[in-house]
Write a protein that holds these residues in place. Sequence first.
Motif, short mmCIF file in Angstrom:
data_model
loop_
_atom_site.label_atom_id
_atom_site.label_comp_id
_atom_site.label_asym_id
_atom_site.label_seq_id
_atom_site.Cartn_x
_atom_site.Cartn_y
_atom_site.Cartn_z
N ALA A 65 0.82 -1.20 0.00
CA ALA A 65 0.00 0.00 0.00
C ALA A 65 0.86 1.26 0.00
N THR A 66 2.00 1.22 0.69
CA THR A 66 2.83 2.41 0.75
C THR A 66 3.62 2.63 -0.53
N THR A 67 3.71 1.63 -1.39
CA THR A 67 4.48 1.80 -2.61
C THR A 67 3.62 2.24 -3.78
N GLU A 68 2.34 2.50 -3.58
CA GLU A 68 1.52 2.91 -4.70
C GLU A 68 1.76 4.37 -5.08
N TYR A 69 2.51 5.11 -4.26
CA TYR A 69 2.85 6.49 -4.55
C TYR A 69 4.35 6.62 -4.75
N ALA A 70 4.72 7.38 -5.75
CA ALA A 70 6.14 7.61 -6.03
C ALA A 70 6.41 9.11 -5.94
N LEU A 71 7.46 9.47 -5.23
CA LEU A 71 7.84 10.86 -5.04
C LEU A 71 9.03 11.21 -5.92
N GLN A 72 8.93 12.34 -6.60
CA GLN A 72 10.06 12.85 -7.40
C GLN A 72 10.32 14.30 -6.99
N ILE A 73 11.57 14.62 -6.77
CA ILE A 73 11.99 15.97 -6.44
C ILE A 73 12.70 16.54 -7.68
N LYS A 74 12.28 17.74 -8.10
CA LYS A 74 12.84 18.32 -9.32
C LYS A 74 13.26 19.76 -9.07
N LYS B 173 13.46 23.46 -10.46
CA LYS B 173 12.79 24.31 -11.44
C LYS B 173 13.33 25.72 -11.25
N ASP B 174 13.96 26.23 -12.28
CA ASP B 174 14.62 27.53 -12.20
C ASP B 174 15.60 27.51 -11.03
N SER B 175 15.37 28.31 -10.01
CA SER B 175 16.32 28.35 -8.87
C SER B 175 15.67 27.83 -7.59
N PHE B 176 14.65 27.00 -7.72
CA PHE B 176 14.00 26.43 -6.54
C PHE B 176 13.64 24.97 -6.81
N TRP B 177 13.01 24.34 -5.81
CA TRP B 177 12.71 22.90 -5.88
C TRP B 177 11.21 22.66 -5.76
N ILE B 178 10.74 21.63 -6.46
CA ILE B 178 9.34 21.22 -6.38
C ILE B 178 9.29 19.72 -6.11
N TYR B 179 8.13 19.25 -5.69
CA TYR B 179 7.95 17.80 -5.62
C TYR B 179 6.72 17.40 -6.40
N GLU B 180 6.80 16.20 -6.94
CA GLU B 180 5.68 15.60 -7.66
C GLU B 180 5.43 14.22 -7.08
N ILE B 181 4.16 13.89 -6.97
CA ILE B 181 3.77 12.57 -6.48
C ILE B 181 2.98 11.89 -7.59
N TYR B 182 3.41 10.68 -7.89
CA TYR B 182 2.78 9.90 -8.94
C TYR B 182 2.06 8.70 -8.34
N THR B 183 0.97 8.34 -8.95
CA THR B 183 0.29 7.09 -8.61
C THR B 183 -0.05 6.41 -9.93
N ASN B 184 0.23 5.13 -10.01
CA ASN B 184 0.04 4.37 -11.26
C ASN B 184 0.70 5.07 -12.44
N ASP B 185 1.90 5.58 -12.22
CA ASP B 185 2.71 6.26 -13.24
C ASP B 185 2.05 7.53 -13.80
N GLU B 186 1.04 8.05 -13.10
CA GLU B 186 0.40 9.29 -13.53
C GLU B 186 0.62 10.36 -12.46
N LEU B 187 0.83 11.59 -12.92
CA LEU B 187 1.03 12.70 -12.00
C LEU B 187 -0.23 12.90 -11.16
N PHE B 188 -0.06 12.89 -9.86
CA PHE B 188 -1.18 13.04 -8.93
C PHE B 188 -1.13 14.41 -8.24
N ILE B 189 0.06 14.82 -7.80
CA ILE B 189 0.24 16.11 -7.15
C ILE B 189 1.54 16.73 -7.66
N ARG B 190 1.45 18.00 -8.00
CA ARG B 190 2.66 18.78 -8.36
C ARG B 190 2.65 20.00 -7.45
#
Length: 117
Positions: free
Chosen positions: A36-45, A47-64
Amino acid sequence: MMKKKDTYLSVFFIIAMLTILFFYVQNIKTEEIELATTEYALQIKEKDSFWIYEIYTNDELFIRQEYIPAVKGKQVFKTKTDAEKIGKLVVSKLSQNLVPVISQKDLNSHHIYFEKI
């Protein structure tokens, strides 16, 4: 005398089997929780001079999340570590079926810098 020994062995065998069965069932439940805990994937990226995070579920962007949540204005994560800390907190909440709301208390407890406007 032999009957008594056989009775003790039988009781010991039954207790041992029940113990093994108990730990087997607990292990299955633990594996289900880990799945259950592995259904979400976190990516840190970056952008310009700051950082964002994205959360994916089923290989689709869920939160940016481009801006620090729960603060006034469009304040950004200045470090990769800050974005990662809050991203992991959001994933943790999602994995526990909680609403992934972040508060200023969460930011403070994770030592995330933001300007108090």
